[in-house]
Write a protein that holds these residues in place. Structure first.
Motif, PDB file in Angstrom:
ATOM      1  N   ILE A 209      34.819  52.079  44.269  1.00 52.70           N
ATOM      2  CA  ILE A 209      34.317  51.926  42.903  1.00 52.70           C
ATOM      3  C   ILE A 209      34.569  50.520  42.356  1.00 52.70           C
ATOM      4  N   GLY A 210      35.391  49.717  43.023  1.00 48.58           N
ATOM      5  CA  GLY A 210      35.553  48.325  42.606  1.00 48.58           C
ATOM      6  C   GLY A 210      36.806  48.053  41.815  1.00 48.58           C
ATOM      7  N   THR A 211      37.557  49.105  41.489  1.00 41.36           N
ATOM      8  CA  THR A 211      38.754  48.877  40.670  1.00 41.36           C
ATOM      9  C   THR A 211      39.882  48.234  41.474  1.00 41.36           C
ATOM     10  N   GLU A 213      39.705  45.701  43.472  1.00 41.43           N
ATOM     11  CA  GLU A 213      39.610  44.255  43.315  1.00 41.43           C
ATOM     12  C   GLU A 213      40.151  43.832  41.948  1.00 41.43           C
ATOM     13  N   GLN A 214      39.796  44.638  40.940  1.00 39.97           N
ATOM     14  CA  GLN A 214      40.253  44.326  39.592  1.00 39.97           C
ATOM     15  C   GLN A 214      41.780  44.394  39.503  1.00 39.97           C
ATOM     16  N   VAL A 217      43.739  41.353  41.263  1.00 37.84           N
ATOM     17  CA  VAL A 217      43.830  40.042  40.608  1.00 37.84           C
ATOM     18  C   VAL A 217      44.864  40.043  39.506  1.00 37.84           C
ATOM     19  N   PRO A 219      48.789  40.602  38.078  1.00 37.22           N
ATOM     20  CA  PRO A 219      50.057  40.202  38.715  1.00 37.22           C
ATOM     21  C   PRO A 219      50.790  41.347  39.428  1.00 37.22           C
ATOM     22  N   LEU A 375      45.080  43.105  51.947  1.00 33.66           N
ATOM     23  CA  LEU A 375      44.776  42.647  50.589  1.00 33.66           C
ATOM     24  C   LEU A 375      44.582  41.142  50.557  1.00 33.66           C
TER      25      LEU A 375
ATOM     26  N   ARG B  47      36.721  34.171  44.004  1.00 33.07           N
ATOM     27  CA  ARG B  47      37.836  34.958  44.531  1.00 33.07           C
ATOM     28  C   ARG B  47      38.940  34.048  45.062  1.00 33.07           C
ATOM     29  N   ILE B  52      42.936  35.723  45.254  1.00 34.01           N
ATOM     30  CA  ILE B  52      42.865  36.931  46.081  1.00 34.01           C
ATOM     31  C   ILE B  52      42.229  36.651  47.435  1.00 34.01           C
ATOM     32  N   LYS B  75      47.752  34.291  39.094  1.00 35.02           N
ATOM     33  CA  LYS B  75      47.353  35.609  38.587  1.00 35.02           C
ATOM     34  C   LYS B  75      47.868  35.894  37.172  1.00 35.02           C
ATOM     35  N   GLN B  76      49.017  35.270  36.823  1.00 31.84           N
ATOM     36  CA  GLN B  76      49.554  35.464  35.473  1.00 31.84           C
ATOM     37  C   GLN B  76      48.679  34.765  34.428  1.00 31.84           C
ATOM     38  N   TYR B  80      40.043  38.468  35.035  1.00 27.34           N
ATOM     39  CA  TYR B  80      38.952  38.489  36.003  1.00 27.34           C
ATOM     40  C   TYR B  80      38.119  39.733  35.786  1.00 27.34           C
ATOM     41  N   MET B  81      36.832  39.558  35.769  1.00 28.05           N
ATOM     42  CA  MET B  81      35.951  40.713  35.651  1.00 28.05           C
ATOM     43  C   MET B  81      35.003  40.638  36.837  1.00 28.05           C
ATOM     44  N   SER B  82      35.117  41.621  37.726  1.00 27.08           N
ATOM     45  CA  SER B  82      34.367  41.524  38.982  1.00 27.08           C
ATOM     46  C   SER B  82      32.935  41.993  38.791  1.00 27.08           C
ATOM     47  N   LYS B  84      31.452  44.254  40.456  1.00 25.79           N
ATOM     48  CA  LYS B  84      31.403  45.713  40.395  1.00 25.79           C
ATOM     49  C   LYS B  84      32.027  46.153  39.085  1.00 25.79           C
ATOM     50  N   SER B  86      34.556  47.580  36.726  1.00 27.20           N
ATOM     51  CA  SER B  86      35.967  47.532  37.047  1.00 27.20           C
ATOM     52  C   SER B  86      36.838  48.488  36.232  1.00 27.20           C
ATOM     53  N   TYR B 100      45.376  48.841  31.954  1.00 26.44           N
ATOM     54  CA  TYR B 100      45.285  47.406  32.243  1.00 26.44           C
ATOM     55  C   TYR B 100      46.294  46.598  31.417  1.00 26.44           C
ATOM     56  N   ALA B 148      39.793  42.737  30.607  1.00 24.68           N
ATOM     57  CA  ALA B 148      40.071  41.607  31.509  1.00 24.68           C
ATOM     58  C   ALA B 148      40.833  40.493  30.786  1.00 24.68           C
TER      59      ALA B 148
END
Lengths: 376, 308
Positions: A209-211, A213-214, A217, A219, A375, B47, B52, B75-76, B80-82, B84, B86, B100, B148
């Motif tokens: 579903i793509g989560t 990857e979210q 990213v 921390p 990953l 990416r 990542i 990353k801190q 990011y909004m992919s 797909k 999310s 989140y 995000a």
């Protein structure tokens, strides 16, 4: 710590939202255990057989009665020739034909050896050998009875013969019920299936579903993500164990003779390896379907066959016996059977517990390392 | 002040060079457009910048940290909004925000404050308990952007955020992007809608992994396109285009709806050249011939044609 808790909460919320999955996790194991508990029995109670009685005398009828009244045999038909008997066996109506030849009674009265023939359908070897054992038993006790009759009737006392009579005592499962033997192992099987399937869906679903990857990213560290995913399924596994144990104790009336907490502890060790395998499947699979197939055919089926659940390990060829040493389910089933039926304790089961712990740590560590590598 | 510095970044997948020696800088607080066809290497670059995906060679500093050596620190700093979707479809709006937020270490009062903001920008105040799956596409997209940037990152990467969203929702989404950039957040956005690129402060265009143009929308039009663009409206644009493309005064032709855009060179001097040429086929009826201000699309078609 709070981040891990955050993931755990999320996993449970998702579980709550999916009533089907909820049913699969908590209702299915109970129904499965009840169903399998009845179905998984190798006890042979009803042997369907036909009789070809060519003697047709009081003695032959008496002899047949020994079978029909034993409680194990059900008479399907009285046939007139071999052809009819064969027909019944071919149709699967009977597995045994008892042939009593002409002169059966005469031979007995003349103190000659009387013969009977028992023809078996050997296609189900297991059932047949058990049935053959029953036939021998009944014939033996009938001959004994004849001997005693002769003794009692005769004027002069026949000298007593010295015989050895074994007094058999069967411990732990006195009625030799297969159910008692099977139900504890089904428990292990169910725990394995639930935890492997749930875990093998866990990562691949988020990837699909793509989560995933979210999330990567953010921390979050991979180890936090994994712990957050593992803990809910360990909890689910424990709830399942308690549910299934309750069914075993209260429905099937099979009590736990050993230490309940030791049982839970070994379940935790077992779950380490099943969750590890699930994580591995989930990491290498691209879709949920693929994960499902790998879980079923590459992992669970061989585990079941090689665990001693279906076939005794002692009868396997040596090389396959060596492979079974790597199957966590093997040790868990031994522990379950021993603790539940015999009340065996930790000390006696130390080798099994040790192996479960060892396999669990190795599999889980390998899966976690592989997950982290994937990953990046 | 620079927010992102990209130095000779490359990524190889096996033998395939997905990103080929790309360098560019992004200023703090700007909206930076990242354009290119599907498969040009946009997502791969993003990416790598998010930490990542490890670059094969080169490096980039994002928010002052190297993506090669300090991806965790990167990353801190980022949101990011992919490409797909999310968010978790089976969770409610609030549960998604809580998750989140928590992942970025926001709890208690801080989380509540940011939650209010996310609900405001996504028009979901009072609808916290709706299941995310039931939301309309545009709202979902805004909620995804809100989550995000819930931790107020210095930089946010948006990978094709408006694909599959209707035009009105797209416009609202861009207003939101501008709001976020006004608060000082750097926005790097990929898109293949060229009209959206006009909203960006700076643009880069990549093709087959290589950077082929860089600048503001205005300078791109001026610097990369020396030719004039003529728009022609006629009955049978395909046939007309085939005739015109053979003329020496024409460099490029392309079709925009029912119109033809001609990129004409110095040999061109008047409309009659065009009408004479088309009239060689007497079935085509010319409605209009006008010089126009080039769009970014004209620029990119020109650049991509030149690149072949």
């Amino acid at each position: 710590m709070r981040i891990i808790l955050n993931i755990i909460i999320k996993e449970f919320l998702q579980l709550k939202r999916d009533p089907k999955l909820f049913g699969v996790i908590f209702i299915a194991p109970i129904l499965q255990l009840i169903l399998l508990g009845y179905a998984a029995t190798m006890d042979v109670n009803t042997i369907h057989f036909s009789i070809l009685d060519r003697d047709k005398t009081t003695t032959s009828r008496q002899f047949i009665e020994k079978f029909t009244k034993s409680g194990y045999f059900t008479e399907e038909a009285n046939v007139n020739n071999y052809k009819e008997a064969e027909n019944l066996i071919d149709k699967g109506k009977t597995i045994l034909t008892l042939v009593i030849p002409k002169d059966f009674e005469k031979d007995i009265n003349r103190k000659l050896t009387a013969k009977v023939q028992a023809i078996f359908d050997g296609s189900n070897g297991n059932e047949t050998s058990i049935a053959a054992g029953y036939v021998q038993g009944i014939v033996a006790s009938y001959s004994n009875k004849l001997l005693l009759d002769v003794q009692n009737k005769s004027e002069k006392k026949i000298q007593n013969l010295s015989t050895i009579n074994p007094e058999i005592r069967i411990w732990y499962n006195p009625e030799l019920k297969t159910r008692k033997f099977m139900v504890p192992s089904i428990l292990g099987l169910l725990l394995m299936v639930i935890t492997i399937i749930l875990m093998s869906m866990a990562v691949v679903k988020e990837r699909e579903i793509g989560t995933l990857e979210q999330v990567i990213v953010t921390p979050i560290k991979p180890i936090q993500l994994i712990i957050g995913k593992l803990v809910p399924f360990i909890i689910v596994g424990f709830i399942d164990i308690i549910l299934v144990l309750s069914v075993m104790v209260f429905w099937f009336d099979i009590g736990i003779r050993g230490d309940f907490f030791f049982l839970l502890f070994s379940s935790l060790l077992f779950v380490l390896s099943t969750l590890g395998l699930g994580l591995l499947i989930s990491t290498i699979s691209k879709t949920q379907q693929q994960a499902m197939m790998v879980a079923q055919f590459a992992v669970m089926m061989p585990m079941i066959y090689l665990s001693g659940f279906t076939f005794p390990i002692e009868n396997m060829p040596q090389i396959i016996q060596y492979i079974t040493y790597l199957i966590p389910l093997r040790y868990f089933i031994t522990i379950l059977r021993s603790v539940i039926l015999k009340g065996t304790g930790f000390v006696e089961l130390l080798p099994q517990v040790g192996m479960l712990f060892f396999l669990g740590v190795v599999i889980l560590t390998a899966s976690i390392l592989n997950f982290r590598k994937r990953l990046n | 002040m620079l927010s992102i510095e990209v130095n000779s970044l490359s990524k190889k997948f096996g033998k395939f060079l997905a990103v080929d020696n790309v360098s560019f800088n992004v200023n703090k607080g700007e909206v930076f457009g990242f354009l290119g066809a599907n498969g040009a290497g946009k997502s791969t670059t993003i990416r790598m910048l998010c930490g990542i995906l490890e670059p094969t060679s080169g490096d980039a500093k994002v928010g002052g940290f190297s993506v090669m050596n300090e991806p965790d620190k990167v990353k801190q700093k980022i949101g990011y909004m992919s490409q797909k979707f999310s968010l978790y479809n089976d969770l409610t709006v609030e549960e998604n925000i809580n998750f989140y937020g928590g992942v970025y270490g926001l709890f208690g009062e801080k989380l509540n404050e940011r939650k209010k903001w996310v609900l405001k920008i996504s028009d979901l105040k009072g609808k916290e308990n709706l299941i995310t799956a039931s939301l309309p596409g545009g709202i979902k997209q805004r909620l995804a952007l809100g989550t995000a940037v819930i931790h107020n990152p210095a930089i946010v990467f948006l990978d094709e955020p408006t694909s599959g969203v209707d035009p009105i929702a797209r416009r609202q989404f861009w207003e939101l992007i501008n709001d976020i950039s006004d608060r000082g957040t750097t926005v790097l956005v990929t898109t293949h809608y060229l009209e959206e690129a006009e909203f960006c402060n700076n643009i880069i265009l990549i093709n087959a992994g290589k950077l082929i143009a860089h600048g503001t929308p205005a300078t791109l039009k001026k610097d990369y396109l020396k030719n004039k663009i003529i728009e022609i409206e006629c009955d049978d644009p395909v046939s007309a285009m085939n005739i015109l493309s053979k003329e020496p005064f024409v460099d490029d032709t392309s079709i925009f709806g029912n119109n033809i855009h001609l990129s004409v060179n110095e040999i061109y001097n008047s409309k009659t050249q065009i009408s004479d040429s088309i009239k060689t086929n007497n079935k085509i009826n010319i409605k209009r011939i006008d010089p126009i201000v080039p769009t970014l699309e004209d620029v990119f078609i020109h650049l991509l044609e030149k690149g072949k």
